[in-house]
Design a protein around this motif. Sequence first.
Motif, mmCIF file in Angstrom:
data_model
loop_
_atom_site.group_PDB
_atom_site.id
_atom_site.type_symbol
_atom_site.label_atom_id
_atom_site.label_comp_id
_atom_site.label_asym_id
_atom_site.label_seq_id
_atom_site.Cartn_x
_atom_site.Cartn_y
_atom_site.Cartn_z
ATOM 1 N N ASN A 95 0.833 -1.195 0.000
ATOM 2 C CA ASN A 95 0.000 0.000 0.000
ATOM 3 C C ASN A 95 0.867 1.245 0.000
ATOM 4 O OD1 ASN A 95 -2.091 2.020 1.648
ATOM 5 N ND2 ASN A 95 -3.044 0.573 0.266
ATOM 6 N N CYS A 144 -5.394 0.358 8.349
ATOM 7 C CA CYS A 144 -5.368 1.423 7.344
ATOM 8 C C CYS A 144 -6.523 2.388 7.599
ATOM 9 C CB CYS A 144 -5.480 0.838 5.942
ATOM 10 S SG CYS A 144 -5.453 2.106 4.653
ATOM 11 N N GLU A 146 -8.360 3.526 5.531
ATOM 12 C CA GLU A 146 -9.480 3.124 4.675
ATOM 13 C C GLU A 146 -10.417 2.152 5.379
ATOM 14 O OE1 GLU A 146 -7.332 3.460 0.304
ATOM 15 O OE2 GLU A 146 -7.373 1.529 1.324
ATOM 16 N N TRP A 148 -9.523 -1.246 6.237
ATOM 17 C CA TRP A 148 -9.027 -2.637 6.264
ATOM 18 C C TRP A 148 -7.862 -2.765 7.242
ATOM 19 C CZ3 TRP A 148 -3.911 -3.128 4.807
ATOM 20 C CH2 TRP A 148 -3.388 -2.121 3.977
ATOM 21 N N SER A 149 -7.599 -4.001 7.629
ATOM 22 C CA SER A 149 -6.452 -4.224 8.506
ATOM 23 C C SER A 149 -5.756 -5.506 8.078
ATOM 24 C CB SER A 149 -6.895 -4.311 9.965
ATOM 25 O OG SER A 149 -7.438 -5.580 10.256
ATOM 26 N N TYR B 30 -16.865 4.059 4.203
ATOM 27 C CA TYR B 30 -17.072 2.630 3.912
ATOM 28 C C TYR B 30 -16.602 2.291 2.494
ATOM 29 C CZ TYR B 30 -19.604 -1.621 2.650
ATOM 30 O OH TYR B 30 -19.930 -2.868 2.178
ATOM 31 N N ASN B 31 -16.928 3.167 1.551
ATOM 32 C CA ASN B 31 -16.583 2.932 0.140
ATOM 33 C C ASN B 31 -15.075 2.782 -0.089
ATOM 34 O OD1 ASN B 31 -19.193 2.919 -0.725
ATOM 35 N ND2 ASN B 31 -19.169 4.958 -1.641
ATOM 36 N N ALA B 32 -14.256 3.388 0.802
ATOM 37 C CA ALA B 32 -12.802 3.303 0.642
ATOM 38 C C ALA B 32 -12.320 1.866 0.786
ATOM 39 C CB ALA B 32 -12.108 4.199 1.667
ATOM 40 N N SER B 33 -13.074 1.067 1.537
ATOM 41 C CA SER B 33 -12.713 -0.339 1.730
ATOM 42 C C SER B 33 -13.964 -1.107 2.154
ATOM 43 C CB SER B 33 -11.621 -0.452 2.801
ATOM 44 O OG SER B 33 -11.304 -1.803 3.035
ATOM 45 N N ARG B 37 -18.378 -6.806 -0.698
ATOM 46 C CA ARG B 37 -18.022 -6.361 -2.043
ATOM 47 C C ARG B 37 -19.219 -5.870 -2.850
ATOM 48 N NH1 ARG B 37 -13.084 -10.044 -4.372
ATOM 49 N NH2 ARG B 37 -11.679 -9.534 -2.659
ATOM 50 N N ASP B 156 -11.679 -5.791 13.224
ATOM 51 C CA ASP B 156 -12.457 -6.025 12.001
ATOM 52 C C ASP B 156 -13.938 -6.242 12.313
ATOM 53 O OD1 ASP B 156 -10.249 -5.794 10.336
ATOM 54 O OD2 ASP B 156 -9.771 -7.936 10.451
ATOM 55 N N ARG B 159 -15.998 -3.157 12.996
ATOM 56 C CA ARG B 159 -16.464 -2.500 11.768
ATOM 57 C C ARG B 159 -17.784 -3.110 11.302
ATOM 58 N NH1 ARG B 159 -13.024 -2.709 6.771
ATOM 59 N NH2 ARG B 159 -14.353 -1.037 6.029
#
Lengths: 257, 194
Positions: A95, A144, A146, A148-149, B30-33, B37, B156, B159
Amino acid sequence: MSLKLFKSRPDAELIIKDAAKELKAPARRLFGKRILSLGGLAMLSGCNITDDKSINAMLRRISSFNDDVQALLFDPARLAPTYPESMITRPFPFNAFYDIDEVPEVDPSTYKLEIGGLVKGKRVWTLDELHAMPQESQVTRHICIEGWSAIGKWGGVRFAHVLARAGADTSAKYVAFHCADNYSTSIDMPTALHAQTLLTLTYDGQILPPKYGFPMKLRMPTKLGYKNPKHIVAITVTNDYPGGYWENQGYNWFGGS
Amino acid sequence: MQIQPLWLRITHWLNAFAVLIMVTSGWQIYNASPIFRSIVFPSAITLGGWLGGALQWHFAAMWLLVANFIVYVAMNVFTGRLRRRMFPLSIRSIVTDAFAALRGKLGHDDLTHYNAVQKFAYLAVIVDIVIVILSGLAVWKSVQFPLLRTLMGGYDEARVVHFFGMSFLVAFFVVHVVMVALVPRSLVMMIRGR
């Protein structure tokens, strides 16, 4: 019938009252419409709100207030969770603000790390000198901005030891980093001195590959990914706010986790 | 007589404003990751323009949301309004009223009295906002709040909890607005108090 209605005063009063209500109704309806359209306008002009200078200034002020809040929340003694090696994310994601084929190539034979600013000790460092210092490694979660991890294993020198050897003024506010890929960022001194803040030279037991930041990456499991600079070439201890590549564009400066 | 006291109306609208900003900026973040999907939010209904802008909005409006929510809950408890208007509440009354509502037999003549479905929905959304705030705190400060992180099942997972908390809040909002459209007098009452 109508005559009867108007005969008694209370009835007449009621009718006038009703009429007054009817008169008010359009005004009320208009008010309702305005509320709806105000909401609609706010929704539609979403991007315009974002472009407004005064609103942007307010958002930046709150972001810097949030820096202070995070500095208060940061407990220097609290450790980020560590994980067994079996939990390492494979492959660990690359990244950066550029593609993988643009990763800078640093020549280890000529490489020198410069530590400047408010320091009284060793200013110029070679990779060998860093490798000769006590090494430690940790398996921690990279988070991150964004969302994610990923879990990775980094090894290197405790940054507090490097700062001590450099004779850094640890009462200074900031430590700034300048990188071979022109990236820059800066951190607060308490985080710089945190036990898990490592100047890392290896990833998963191997010399840090270029994609993960050769020759060195500052790894802080207490901060988000963009606060962890790779390909570091210069470190500055300072009291003047240094900002950073993403921070100058609007990412929160403290970026703590 | 005031059916909706001034403090309630103010905290209601501030909450609506804060939730609108939190949700639309949250969608951009949220859209960033994306966690799922297949779920991405159209940029036309998001706030902030880009990830950095959305985060600024999100971490500004969070103060309004939390501060206002604390005042709202505290006033509800101390004035006795929570006890008076939300209770007694039983599962049987919720079921009975829910069936009545589905048959179109549930009246809204007396707006001073909440039916059981309403009571349940309002209480549920209060609990949901608590969950949204706590899971958000766990995402923001997963290292500094280990207990909260563990409670959510990890970073995670926090989230995911945050996402479903948002989903419930948005579902509530949709039903809430539809009901207001069906009983417009309730909107007047939330503005004028009577």
